[in-house]
Design a protein around this motif. Sequence first.
Motif, PDB file in Angstrom:
ATOM      1  N   VAL A  77       3.511   6.604  -2.223  1.00 36.94           N
ATOM      2  CA  VAL A  77       4.762   7.221  -2.644  1.00 36.94           C
ATOM      3  C   VAL A  77       4.746   7.501  -4.142  1.00 36.94           C
ATOM      4  O   VAL A  77       5.045   8.614  -4.590  1.00 36.94           O
ATOM      5  N   SER A  78       4.379   6.520  -4.934  1.00 33.01           N
ATOM      6  CA  SER A  78       4.364   6.687  -6.379  1.00 33.01           C
ATOM      7  C   SER A  78       3.283   7.672  -6.811  1.00 33.01           C
ATOM      8  O   SER A  78       3.500   8.502  -7.699  1.00 33.01           O
ATOM      9  N   GLY A  79       2.131   7.600  -6.203  1.00 31.71           N
ATOM     10  CA  GLY A  79       1.054   8.531  -6.531  1.00 31.71           C
ATOM     11  C   GLY A  79       1.420   9.961  -6.189  1.00 31.71           C
ATOM     12  O   GLY A  79       1.124  10.893  -6.942  1.00 31.71           O
ATOM     13  N   LEU A 136       0.813   5.662 -13.562  1.00 34.77           N
ATOM     14  CA  LEU A 136       0.416   4.317 -13.996  1.00 34.77           C
ATOM     15  C   LEU A 136       0.613   3.288 -12.896  1.00 34.77           C
ATOM     16  O   LEU A 136      -0.238   2.417 -12.695  1.00 34.77           O
ATOM     17  N   ALA A 137       1.724   3.372 -12.176  1.00 35.90           N
ATOM     18  CA  ALA A 137       1.965   2.427 -11.082  1.00 35.90           C
ATOM     19  C   ALA A 137       0.896   2.571 -10.006  1.00 35.90           C
ATOM     20  O   ALA A 137       0.388   1.574  -9.484  1.00 35.90           O
ATOM     21  N   ALA A 138       0.533   3.803  -9.683  1.00 32.39           N
ATOM     22  CA  ALA A 138      -0.505   4.022  -8.671  1.00 32.39           C
ATOM     23  C   ALA A 138      -1.859   3.528  -9.171  1.00 32.39           C
ATOM     24  O   ALA A 138      -2.615   2.906  -8.409  1.00 32.39           O
ATOM     25  N   LEU A 139      -2.175   3.762 -10.437  1.00 33.92           N
ATOM     26  CA  LEU A 139      -3.461   3.306 -10.983  1.00 33.92           C
ATOM     27  C   LEU A 139      -3.533   1.780 -11.068  1.00 33.92           C
ATOM     28  O   LEU A 139      -4.592   1.194 -10.826  1.00 33.92           O
ATOM     29  N   SER A 176       0.816  -1.213   0.000  1.00 36.73           N
ATOM     30  CA  SER A 176       0.000   0.000   0.000  1.00 36.73           C
ATOM     31  C   SER A 176       0.851   1.264   0.000  1.00 36.73           C
ATOM     32  O   SER A 176       0.412   2.298  -0.494  1.00 36.73           O
ATOM     33  N   TYR A 177       2.066   1.201   0.522  1.00 31.05           N
ATOM     34  CA  TYR A 177       2.929   2.377   0.525  1.00 31.05           C
ATOM     35  C   TYR A 177       3.406   2.730  -0.882  1.00 31.05           C
ATOM     36  O   TYR A 177       3.703   3.876  -1.162  1.00 31.05           O
ATOM     37  N   LEU A 178       3.500   1.741  -1.756  1.00 35.13           N
ATOM     38  CA  LEU A 178       3.865   2.021  -3.145  1.00 35.13           C
ATOM     39  C   LEU A 178       2.860   2.970  -3.768  1.00 35.13           C
ATOM     40  O   LEU A 178       3.221   3.893  -4.489  1.00 35.13           O
ATOM     41  N   VAL A 216      -4.285   0.563  -7.608  1.00 33.67           N
ATOM     42  CA  VAL A 216      -5.683   0.804  -7.251  1.00 33.67           C
ATOM     43  C   VAL A 216      -6.589  -0.194  -7.967  1.00 33.67           C
ATOM     44  O   VAL A 216      -7.533  -0.748  -7.363  1.00 33.67           O
ATOM     45  N   ALA A 217      -6.297  -0.474  -9.237  1.00 28.37           N
ATOM     46  CA  ALA A 217      -7.126  -1.406  -9.985  1.00 28.37           C
ATOM     47  C   ALA A 217      -6.981  -2.846  -9.470  1.00 28.37           C
ATOM     48  O   ALA A 217      -7.943  -3.611  -9.463  1.00 28.37           O
ATOM     49  N   ALA A 218      -5.778  -3.202  -9.022  1.00 27.16           N
ATOM     50  CA  ALA A 218      -5.549  -4.557  -8.540  1.00 27.16           C
ATOM     51  C   ALA A 218      -6.065  -4.762  -7.125  1.00 27.16           C
ATOM     52  O   ALA A 218      -6.370  -5.885  -6.725  1.00 27.16           O
ATOM     53  N   GLY A 219      -6.118  -3.708  -6.356  1.00 23.72           N
ATOM     54  CA  GLY A 219      -6.456  -3.873  -4.957  1.00 23.72           C
ATOM     55  C   GLY A 219      -7.850  -3.457  -4.669  1.00 23.72           C
ATOM     56  O   GLY A 219      -8.582  -3.820  -3.865  1.00 23.72           O
TER      57      GLY A 219
END
Length: 98
Positions: free
Chosen positions: A34-36, A89-92, A29-31, A95-98
């Motif tokens: 931080v990435s967002g 993209l990493a944040a999205l 969840s920290y990814l 979000v889509a996976a979780g």
Amino acid sequence: MIKKGFIAGIVMVGIALALALAAFTGKWSYLYFVSGTMGAVSLVLALAYLIDSIVLGSTGTFFSVKKTRRVSRVEDAKRFGAIAVPNVLAALIYVAAG
């Protein structure tokens, strides 16, 4: 210029991944945070440079035009936009996976 920004964005995602896994006890969840955050800050900077280029021109300042400016503000805006893409993209994806 865009390639350098995109590569810098990928490096930032790698740093965010390392921080999320190592320093924060492996919680994914920290990814997202931080990435967002990096992506949001990069998008704001890109928008600021773009607005600045519209208001002041590509090479000007408030007081004078500098013909010796090496990088235009539009190129700076493109660079920050390219940095933002992999982070957002990493944040999205998270979000889509979780």
